[in-house]
Design an enzyme around this catalytic site. Structure first.
Site, mmCIF file in Angstrom:
data_model
loop_
_atom_site.group_PDB
_atom_site.id
_atom_site.type_symbol
_atom_site.label_atom_id
_atom_site.label_comp_id
_atom_site.label_asym_id
_atom_site.label_seq_id
_atom_site.Cartn_x
_atom_site.Cartn_y
_atom_site.Cartn_z
ATOM 1 N N LEU A 1 0.808 -1.215 0.000
ATOM 2 C CA LEU A 1 0.000 0.000 0.000
ATOM 3 C C LEU A 1 0.839 1.262 0.000
ATOM 4 O O LEU A 1 0.303 2.364 0.043
ATOM 5 C CB LEU A 1 -0.935 -0.020 1.215
ATOM 6 C CG LEU A 1 -1.801 -1.289 1.313
ATOM 7 C CD1 LEU A 1 -2.581 -1.299 2.611
ATOM 8 C CD2 LEU A 1 -2.733 -1.399 0.112
ATOM 9 N N ASP B 1 -1.424 -9.782 -5.077
ATOM 10 C CA ASP B 1 0.001 -9.457 -4.958
ATOM 11 C C ASP B 1 0.252 -8.058 -5.519
ATOM 12 O O ASP B 1 1.216 -7.807 -6.241
ATOM 13 C CB ASP B 1 0.879 -10.495 -5.660
ATOM 14 C CG ASP B 1 2.327 -10.416 -5.175
ATOM 15 O OD1 ASP B 1 2.551 -9.919 -4.059
ATOM 16 O OD2 ASP B 1 3.236 -10.836 -5.920
#
Lengths: 431, 331
Positions: free
Chosen positions: A65, A307
């Site tokens: 993130l 992923d």
């Protein structure tokens, strides 16, 4: 607040539901599934989902993130929006951030950011060793108290086999699942593509299949020795998957996932030095791709994840081997998984299970990933017939690094609920 | 220079313009036998220029060529420079240390700066496979890119000068057995040679090396694989030795220089396995006593120095063809 979602085609594999019915939500919980509302239920809001699919919110076992440390690539604001726009309501964040998530403070930071942003849930996989340096164990009990849902050393090396044994045994004593990225760093030898005909043609440093299988073969006896519960992340080889399947039959507590792109791309896709196809583990052979697809229905693979690795432009503007591996994949997880249904690889409930209840089971999250009465009301509504073309430039994610540009997909998310709150809704007039 | 992440066309089609003429020269793979033969024929015409009192032709007058060497090289850079000068182009040599470009964006930044100086051609050597192709994908439409060696991937002008040298000694390639000996794994020269020889229908291409110096599935490039000189050199017309870098000894790929030379070095005894009229080639610089004995490198069957001279003609041919000025070499 009471919400009813009526007339939708509910696909809830954990509860064996695959039919047109209605869902009744009170506050953050699902209170009832059925044709009619439970006694005394008065909907404040009713949503007609006729012609649409209603499925549990997606649970993504791995998404980078950008926070902390890589805010120039992405941040929790952008990636949470990307997630809910694509039906993902829970994200798992690996610990290879900067600083590494190896202490409760980093978990608290991420939880605080998640609360500020208030879109997707973010679950943290904490480091197994301090600084991911492979020698000193982290304070796993404290990390668990702070909310981590598992521990991992990601791709980092361990000092020696005895540290692995201790780390696994200690994690097991705190009932923490270990997330293993099976890659023998010595055999991988800095390789950036699968070792095979394509790598030979391109002259790129290559990673043999044995980098994965040798790592799995080494760790399985230590899992047996310690009784630890392990989840194998991002399998790329059919042979590696078979080894884990055999271990499961032998009674080891193991599970495995694959990222969606390994089910669609092969080494051939990197054959023009396309850095968007630089991934770790690398894209493998057609045979591996077919084996992994078969594994979805034969106890080889438990979950499909994104992923997700958002990158800035420059990370991919370099010669192949020096580009950063990874794909911006949140917004293609659901479309690719639904495509497996179109291609006849999975039934619709099987496909939904791979991205909802199965990852919930791996994470031990009983009230997520399904739509039974009492479950947390995380769900998404999909218009299954909308056809669209993947255009990474329009991603909500700040990472536009997707090799799926131009791919035609069918099915778009129209509504996403997290904890009974509508956090995302498409503008119906928009294409 | 475009800043897009989306990949462009495949290298083969990327190298040609809409009329099927050479625009970039990045890899041999995918180019036709006709085009390779044209390069060889144009090079033949240029080789005459070198023997004339005035060694210059005005084909590329007014053109600006940058030699961008991100990796050290003396011989290749010099012949490219000389080739450009013989064609009357303005040529600039840039030796760019890899430390300055350890971040990929600097590579493209460097190019943006050079492009702003209105260059017509970049000759690129880089330590990373695919670098020349990356650059070609991002340059302005009028700029040509010639690959002077990228990582382990390709060194197409070297392969063409090797084929040129072979053709001069043994014109019918279809009747030949060619053996490439040594460190195939790390060799961009070998990969390009294999593609060039196979495209031109060479009778048989062999590689000879221990398994540690062969890439996986190398046979899929269209070669016969041998692990011994006695078998691999039998009835061979051309022996191409590759340079073995000394650092390969430290990576557990080989036990010692001594053992490598004993098994895969080319001395008189090993050469005796080949045909009596076999020629010996080496892309240089040779490690004498590591992969080749001095008596062979300097012997009557060695064409190693011819390769160097021929390199000039090949590079003149490729440069002029990429810039659309092929006509005048015969003058």
């Amino acid at each position: 607040m009471n919400i009813s979602i009526v007339n939708g085609h509910v696909v809830d594999p954990a509860n064996g539901v695959d039919a047109v019915t209605s869902l009744f939500i009170s506050e953050d919980r699902i209170v009832h599934v059925g044709a009619t509302a439970p006694d005394g239920f008065v909907a404040d809001q009713q949503l007609d989902a006729a012609g649409k699919l209603v499925i549990p919110g997606l649970i993504d076992l791995s998404a980078r993130l950008g926070e902390p440390g890589f805010e120039y690539k992405a941040d929790i604001d952008s990636e949470s929006l990307a997630a809910v726009s694509a039906g993902i309501t829970t994200l798992c964040c690996p610990p290879d951030t900067s600083p590494v998530i190896d202490a409760p403070a980093e978990i608290e930071f991420i939880e605080q950011r998640q609360e500020e942003v208030g879109l997707a849930r973010i679950k943290v996989i904490a480091a197994l060793t301090q600084g991911l340096k492979g020698s000193q164990l982290t304070e796993m009990a404290a990390l668990k108290d702070a909310g981590c849902i598992g521990v991992s050393n990601v791709f980092a090396a361990f000092a020696n086999g005895n540290v692995i044994r201790s780390a696994l045994a200690y994690a097991a004593s705190h009932d923490l699942t270990i997330f293993i990225h099976p890659e023998d760093l010595d055999l991988a030898n800095g390789g950036c593509v699968h070792e095979g005909a394509v790598a030979t043609r391109l002259g790129l440093p290559a990673m043999p299949e044995a980098a994965e299988t040798a790592a799995i073969g080494y760790i399985l006896p230590i899992l047996k020795l310690t009784g630890a519960r392990a989840h194998f992340c991002r399998l790329s080889t059919g042979e590696g998957m078979n080894m884990i399947r055999r271990a499961r039959i032998d009674g080891l507590k193991v599970s495995a996932d694959v990222c969606a792109h390994q089910l669609f791309l092969t080494e051939m896709d990197a054959s023009d030095f396309n850095p968007l196809c630089h991934t770790r583990p690398p894209l493998r052979t057609q045979r591996d791709k077919e084996a992994l697809r078969k594994g979805l229905t034969s106890n080889g693979i438990d979950a499909i994840c994104s992923d997700h690795q958002p990158h800035e432009l420059d990370a991919k503007l370099a010669p192949f081997a020096v580009t950063e591996p990874g794909i911006s994949a949140l917004e293609t997880l659901l479309p690719l998984t639904l495509r497996l249904v179109e291609e006849g690889v999975l039934s619709r409930p099987q496909a939904v299970a791979q991205i909802t209840c199965n990852p919930a089971r791996i994470l031990g999250l009983d009230d997520l990933g399904h739509l039974g009465a009492g479950a947390t009301a995380d769900l998404c509504i999909i218009d299954p017939d909308t056809e669209w073309e993947c255009q990474p430039a329009t991603f909500h994610s700040r990472g536009k690094n997707s090799p799926f540009a131009g791919w035609p997909f069918r099915g778009t998310v129209t509504h996403t609920f997290v904890g009974g709150e509508l956090v995302y809704e498409t503008n119906v007039s928009a294409p | 220079m475009s800043n897009t992440l989306q990949p462009g066309p495949l290298p083969a089609s990327m190298q040609l313009d809409d009329n099927g003429k050479l625009r970039h020269f990045l890899t041999i793979e995918g180019l036709s036998a006709t085009l390779l033969t044209e390069i060889l024929d144009v090079a033949e015409s240029f080789s005459v220029v070198a023997t004339q009192p005035v060694k210059k032709v005005p084909l590329l007058r007014g053109k600006t060529i940058f030699n961008l060497f991100f990796e050290p090289s003396t011989r290749t850079r010099t012949t490219f420079e000389l080739a450009a000068k013989r064609l009357s182009a303005d040529v600039m040599n840039m030796n760019i240390s890899t430390s300055a470009t350890s971040k990929g964006e600097s590579l493209l930044d460097t190019l943006r700066n050079l492009e702003a100086m209105y260059s017509d051609m970049f000759v690129v050597r880089h330590a990373d496979s695919g670098a020349a192709q990356l650059i070609a994908r991002h340059v302005a439409p009028h700029v040509s890119v010639i690959n002077a060696g990228d990582g382990r991937h390709a060194h197409p002008t070297q392969a063409m000068l090797d084929v040129f040298t072979i053709r001069r000694h043994k014109p019918d390639l279809t009747a030949l057995r060619v053996a490439i000996v040594g460190d195939i794994l790390h060799s961009r020269v070998a990969r390009s040679q294999i593609h060039a020889l196979n495209t031109l229908n060479t009778g048989e291409v062999r590689v000879i090396a221990p398994k540690t110096l062969l890439p996986e599935n190398v046979e899929q490039l269209g070669v016969q694989v041998y692990h011994s000189m006695a078998q691999g050199l039998k009835d061979v017309d051309v022996v191409i030795m590759l340079r073995l870098q000394r650092e390969r000894m430290t990576g557990a790929l080989l036990p010692s220089e001594h053992e490598f030379f004993r098994l895969y070095g080319l001395d008189e005894a090993a050469l005796a396995y080949a045909k009596p009229d076999a020629i010996v080639m080496h892309p240089g610089p040779a490690n004498r006593g590591v992969e080749i004995a001095s008596s062979v490198a300097d012997g009557p069957r060695s064409v190693i120095l011819e390769q160097v001279s021929n390199g000039l003609a090949i590079r003149m041919a490729v440069m002029s063809m990429c810039l659309g000025a092929t006509g005048g070499g015969k003058g």
